[in-house]
Design a protein around this motif. Structure first.
Motif, PDB file in Angstrom:
ATOM      1  N   ASP A 175       0.850  -1.363   0.135  1.00 61.47           N
ATOM      2  CA  ASP A 175       0.198  -0.190   0.040  1.00 61.47           C
ATOM      3  C   ASP A 175       0.784   1.136  -0.146  1.00 61.47           C
ATOM      4  O   ASP A 175       1.685   1.223   0.603  1.00 61.47           O
ATOM      5  N   GLU A 179      -2.553   5.795   0.359  1.00 58.65           N
ATOM      6  CA  GLU A 179      -3.864   4.891   0.357  1.00 58.65           C
ATOM      7  C   GLU A 179      -4.149   4.471   1.855  1.00 58.65           C
ATOM      8  O   GLU A 179      -5.179   4.199   2.244  1.00 58.65           O
ATOM      9  N   ALA A 180      -3.115   4.186   2.651  1.00 56.28           N
ATOM     10  CA  ALA A 180      -3.348   3.792   3.993  1.00 56.28           C
ATOM     11  C   ALA A 180      -4.097   4.871   4.850  1.00 56.28           C
ATOM     12  O   ALA A 180      -4.811   4.342   5.802  1.00 56.28           O
ATOM     13  N   LYS A 183      -7.734   4.577   3.959  1.00 56.44           N
ATOM     14  CA  LYS A 183      -8.346   3.230   4.120  1.00 56.44           C
ATOM     15  C   LYS A 183      -8.597   3.489   5.827  1.00 56.44           C
ATOM     16  O   LYS A 183      -9.592   3.144   6.350  1.00 56.44           O
ATOM     17  N   VAL A 184      -7.785   3.996   6.629  1.00 58.94           N
ATOM     18  CA  VAL A 184      -7.754   4.306   8.058  1.00 58.94           C
ATOM     19  C   VAL A 184      -9.089   5.172   8.068  1.00 58.94           C
ATOM     20  O   VAL A 184     -10.060   4.949   9.156  1.00 58.94           O
ATOM     21  N   SER A 226       1.048  -2.248   4.612  1.00 59.11           N
ATOM     22  CA  SER A 226      -0.077  -3.045   4.572  1.00 59.11           C
ATOM     23  C   SER A 226      -0.176  -3.597   6.252  1.00 59.11           C
ATOM     24  O   SER A 226      -1.443  -3.811   6.682  1.00 59.11           O
ATOM     25  N   LYS A 229      -1.905  -0.897   8.271  1.00 58.08           N
ATOM     26  CA  LYS A 229      -3.465  -0.741   8.099  1.00 58.08           C
ATOM     27  C   LYS A 229      -4.091  -1.805   8.626  1.00 58.08           C
ATOM     28  O   LYS A 229      -5.115  -1.551   9.278  1.00 58.08           O
ATOM     29  N   THR A 230      -3.684  -3.210   8.594  1.00 58.65           N
ATOM     30  CA  THR A 230      -4.348  -4.166   9.423  1.00 58.65           C
ATOM     31  C   THR A 230      -4.371  -4.049  10.884  1.00 58.65           C
ATOM     32  O   THR A 230      -5.320  -4.346  11.352  1.00 58.65           O
ATOM     33  N   PHE A 254      -1.308   6.156  14.429  1.00 61.81           N
ATOM     34  CA  PHE A 254      -1.192   5.778  12.938  1.00 61.81           C
ATOM     35  C   PHE A 254      -0.438   6.496  12.184  1.00 61.81           C
ATOM     36  O   PHE A 254       0.531   6.260  11.779  1.00 61.81           O
TER      37      PHE A 254
END
Length: 351
Positions: A175, A179-180, A183-184, A226, A229-230, A254
């Motif tokens: 990622d 993008e991260a 997504k968050v 990634s 993000k997980t 984050f």
């Protein structure tokens, strides 16, 4: 020289008019003169209201809106610059990478404009545009320098040797940083675009509240977000309280993890390649925490200087495309013929 730049790589329709003039004073032997840049117009038509309900860019909707916007945005840019199309010396347009449908709109509009007006047209790599943003204002870096380009689609480190020669030294393995962020933001229901929303909420949070992982990847200059993000997703799913403070703490923790890795890898690469100047570019380059920490870390290193483009030149814009188009045409002698357009989207092979 007057350049009309066009940018439609993702969801923003952008047009800019630049005037470039070489300074009258002489330069040192062996140095290339850098033109003085006047930004006569720099317009960006956002599609945020179109994509916000979906929490991200819908490619088909983006290309349709570009079809509606491209002509009025270009015409308005020329009008605000007070320049007739006939006075334009060069058209510069993004040829990739990006969303195929969006790129087709901008590229075919530029091709048609070139055909009917006789104005030469040059295709520009989108990343080359971000790298060129460092020359839109002063002070400017000198070559060679290290560049960190971070956006929704890219997280890359380059050694930039000239306006048209740069070498990729590190990139994301999964990622991109931007993008991260998006997504968050979606996990926390913060809306789209996610980056600015996460950054604003992070300012109210505790960056040490959650111990999110940092993927260091050994001695590599690559990135990986990634796993981070997980980890954020798992933490969100474990939340028993959806208080604003809990959201702020997650955003701050984050963001701190992303910034720490970006800064550490960038400075390590700068030392490795003996680059004393560092340029930050791309949409995530507008993040206040990243700008602050990169400047502070470079100052702590003692012999590094950081160049930060103005926030308007960090996100996708046509001024950077016009600047890169100038470099492509007049520094490297590249000019796209009409039969080259069939290869749009392929990154140009820089010498």
């Amino acid at each position: 020289m007057l350049i009309l730049g066009l940018e439609t790589s993702c969801d923003d329709t952008a047009a800019a008019v630049l005037r470039l003039e070489y300074p009258a004073e002489s330069v040192a032997e062996g140095e290339e003169p850098c033109p003085e840049v006047s930004i006569l117009a720099n317009l960006v038509q956002s599609q945020t209201e179109v994509h916000n309900p979906y929490g991200g860019v819908v490619p088909e909707l983006a290309s349709r809106r570009h079809l509606e916007n491209i002509h009025p945005v270009a015409a308005t840019a020329l009008a605000r610059a007070g320049v007739e199309l006939e006075r334009i010396d060069l058209l510069a347009v993004t040829q990739g990478p990006g969303l195929v449908g969006s790129l087709l709109v901008g590229l075919n509009f530029a091709k048609a404009l070139s055909l009917v007006s006789g104005i030469p047209c040059v295709g520009v790599d989108h990343i080359a545009g971000h790298l060129a943003s460092a020359f839109l204002s002063r002070p400017r870096p000198s070559f060679p320098y290290l560049a960190l380009t971070v956006s929704g689609g890219h997280s890359s480190i380059f050694v930039v040797e000239s306006p048209t020669r740069f070498t990729l030294q590190g990139q994301t393995r999964d990622d991109a940083a931007g993008e991260a962020f998006d997504k968050v933001a979606k996990l926390l229901h913060l809306g789209y675009p996610g980056g600015p929303a996460v950054s604003r909420l992070a300012a109210q949070g505790d960056p040490q509240a959650f111990a999110f992982p940092r993927a260091r990847l050994g001695e590599s200059f690559d990135f990986s977000f990634s796993g981070l993000k997980t980890a954020v997703a798992n933490q969100v799913h474990r939340l028993t309280s959806w208080s604003e403070q809990a959201k702020a703490d997650i955003c701050a923790s984050f963001q701190e993890a992303v910034v720490e890795i970006l800064v550490a890898k960038t400075l390590a690469a700068a030392r490795h390649f003996s680059c004393r100047q560092v340029v930050l570019s791309g949409g995530v380059a507008a993040n206040p925490r990243l700008r602050q920490e990169l400047v502070a870390a470079a100052a702590g290193a003692g012999d590094m200087e950081v160049f930060l483009p103005e926030p308007d030149f960090c996100t996708d814009n046509a001024a950077m495309i016009a600047m890169a188009g100038f470099f492509n045409r007049h520094r490297a002698g590249r000019l796209l013929a009409m039969d080259v357009y069939s290869r749009f989207g392929a990154a140009p092979a820089y010498p």
